[in-house]
Every structure is written in structure tokens, then in C-alpha cells.
Design an enzyme around this catalytic site. Structure first.
Site, short mmCIF file in Angstrom:
data_model
loop_
_atom_site.label_atom_id
_atom_site.label_comp_id
_atom_site.label_asym_id
_atom_site.label_seq_id
_atom_site.Cartn_x
_atom_site.Cartn_y
_atom_site.Cartn_z
N HIS A 103 7.75 1.27 6.58
CA HIS A 103 7.45 0.29 5.52
C HIS A 103 5.96 0.32 5.17
O HIS A 103 5.60 0.32 3.98
CB HIS A 103 7.85 -1.11 5.99
CG HIS A 103 7.47 -2.20 5.03
ND1 HIS A 103 8.29 -2.60 4.00
CD2 HIS A 103 6.35 -2.96 4.94
CE1 HIS A 103 7.69 -3.56 3.32
NE2 HIS A 103 6.51 -3.81 3.87
N GLU A 104 5.11 0.35 6.19
CA GLU A 104 3.67 0.40 5.93
C GLU A 104 3.29 1.70 5.25
O GLU A 104 2.40 1.73 4.39
CB GLU A 104 2.89 0.21 7.23
CG GLU A 104 3.14 -1.12 7.94
CD GLU A 104 2.96 -2.32 7.02
OE1 GLU A 104 2.10 -2.26 6.11
OE2 GLU A 104 3.69 -3.30 7.19
N HIS A 107 3.71 1.46 1.61
CA HIS A 107 2.55 0.92 0.89
C HIS A 107 1.52 2.02 0.62
O HIS A 107 0.84 2.00 -0.41
CB HIS A 107 1.90 -0.20 1.71
CG HIS A 107 2.70 -1.47 1.72
ND1 HIS A 107 3.16 -2.06 0.56
CD2 HIS A 107 3.12 -2.26 2.75
CE1 HIS A 107 3.83 -3.16 0.88
NE2 HIS A 107 3.81 -3.30 2.19
#
Length: 236
Positions: A103-104, A107
Site C-alpha cells: 500500500h505504501e 503511494h
């Protein structure tokens, strides 16, 4: 007027509803993460290794991966170009850790592509911080000045507070998109299998609901602020 008995302000009900929604969402993400933190991925890669594998697969070599203390304090810092993974993710080989790490990295991909909602949110940060810090003083000053001028000051405070609410709303597409990218990359790279992706999806969905709850709480707080500002004029 929106004041009840004594010092009780009926508009506090809106704050309580928002707080309950946030507590439920936070409890759900903790329970879900703890459940799947016990499920080891077949590949046995740690969160840090997953992040590095994903970044390399996307041709990103200028982003560092660091450990940060705390529980689920994971984040991507675009200013320093670093992905920071928490105690429960960095060295964990669970499907939950893989999902958070991915998920990071989602980004990071947004940053690389100049994803519009992310850029808008980044630009909104300083004005949202300013708005949230100065809004309540303006509203209180406006309520003390029992005139049209006071009402306009209070409304100015409401408008500034709405910038913080806008930040929460813009965060939603940013976070949902990062999770969508994470699941796609985990599947494309073969880091997780089909069953593991199903479990990871549950973790990311629960995490996303915390942002939905935060946005709902912010909207309810904005409604309360509007009621308070309007009550000041109705007393005139």
C-alpha cells in the site's frame, strides 16, 4: 439556539457520532490486521523485502525503505522519498504486512505518476493545517461579538474549518487508489497467491474504512461548527 440544559450543547451529539464511527473503524482494522498478521505468506518475504521487490519491479530506485517505531505507523514521505514501515510490518512475513508495505508503495507509484488527487492533497496540507488551527478562535470571537460583523467572522472560521474537511475527503481517493495499486502489483509480481490476496484485501479494506470514518467525523464536526456559528446570529 442549539444549547441544552446547563452547559450541554446538543451539537455534541454530532461529535459523539463521529467519535464512535472512528473507534469502530480503528477497532476493526486492529482486529483484522492482528488476525492476518498470524498468516505467514508462502513466499516468506518480510514487509521490507516486499516493498523493495515492488519498487524494483516498477523501476523505482531512488526511494529508501526505513524502519519506524510504533504500530501501523507506516507511511510514505514524498519530501524525503522514503517508505517507513512500522514494527509490525518491517520484519514480518505475514500477508497483512505484505499488504501494508505494498500500500505504501502504491503511494510511491502515485508520486511517480503525479497522481492528481495526491498532488492536490499535498498542496492542501498547509492551508488545511492553517484552517484547522485558526477556525475555532475565529468562531469563538465571532460569537462574542454580537453583531453582523461577529457573524461574518464566525462564518470565516467555518470556511477555514471546511478546508480541513476537504483534506479528509481528498484523502479517500488517494488511499483507495493506493490499495488498488497494491493488490494489482502483489498479484502481477507473484509475491502473494490468490488465497493470500483475498486475505490481504480484507486488511486493506479495513484500513480504508478508517479514512471513511475520519471523513464522516470531519463532516459531522463541520455541521456542528455551522450550527454553532448560526446560533450566534440567531441570538442577535
Amino acid at each position: 439556539m442549539y444549547w441544552g440544559y446547563g452547559f450541554w450543547d446538543y451539537s455534541y451529539i454530532l461529535v459523539l457520532i463521529g467519535a464512535v464511527l472512528s473507534l469502530i473503524a480503528s477497532a476493526r482494522v486492529r482486529i483484522t490486521y492482528n488476525k492476518y498478521a498470524q498468516v505467514r505468506s508462502a513466499g516468506g518475504m518480510t514487509g521490507a523485502e516486499v516493498a523493495r521487490r515492488i519498487l524494483e519491479s516498477q523501476g523505482v530506485h531512488d526511494v529508501r525503505i526505513e524502519h519506524v517505531s510504533g504500530n501501523l505507523t507506516d507511511h510514505f514521505d514524498p519530501r524525503e522519498m522514503v517508505v517507513r514501515l512500522s514494527d509490525t510490518v518491517y520484519n514480518s512475513t505475514s500477508v497483512a504486512a505484505a499488504g501494508v508495505a505494498a500500500h505504501e508503495c502504491g503511494h510511491v507509484m502515485q508520486e511517480e505518476e503525479n497522481y492528481a488527487p495526491l498532488k492536490f492533497r499535498e498542496n492542501l496540507v498547509p492551508v488545511a493545517n492553517f484552517g484547522s488551527s485558526i477556525s475555532w478562535p475565529l468562531i469563538l470571537i465571532g460569537l462574542l461579538i454580537r453583531s453582523d460583523a461577529g457573524w461574518y467572522i464566525a462564518i470565516a472560521g467555518v470556511i477555514l474549518f471546511s478546508l480541513a474537511v476537504l483534506f479528509q475527503l481528498v484523502t479517500l481517493p488517494v488511499e483507495f487508489d493506493a490499495s488498488h495499486r497494491a493488490l494489482g502489483i502483489l498479484e502481477d509480481t507473484g509475491i502473494l497467491g490468490h488465497e493470500e490476496l483475498r486475505d490481504t484485501r480484507k486488511v486493506l479494506h479495513a484500513a480504508a474504512m478508517t479514512y471513511v470514518a475520519a471523513a464522516a467525523a470531519a463532516i459531522l464536526q463541520l455541521l456542528r461548527v455551522m450550527l454553532i456559528a448560526n446560533s450566534g446570529r440567531r441570538r442577535d
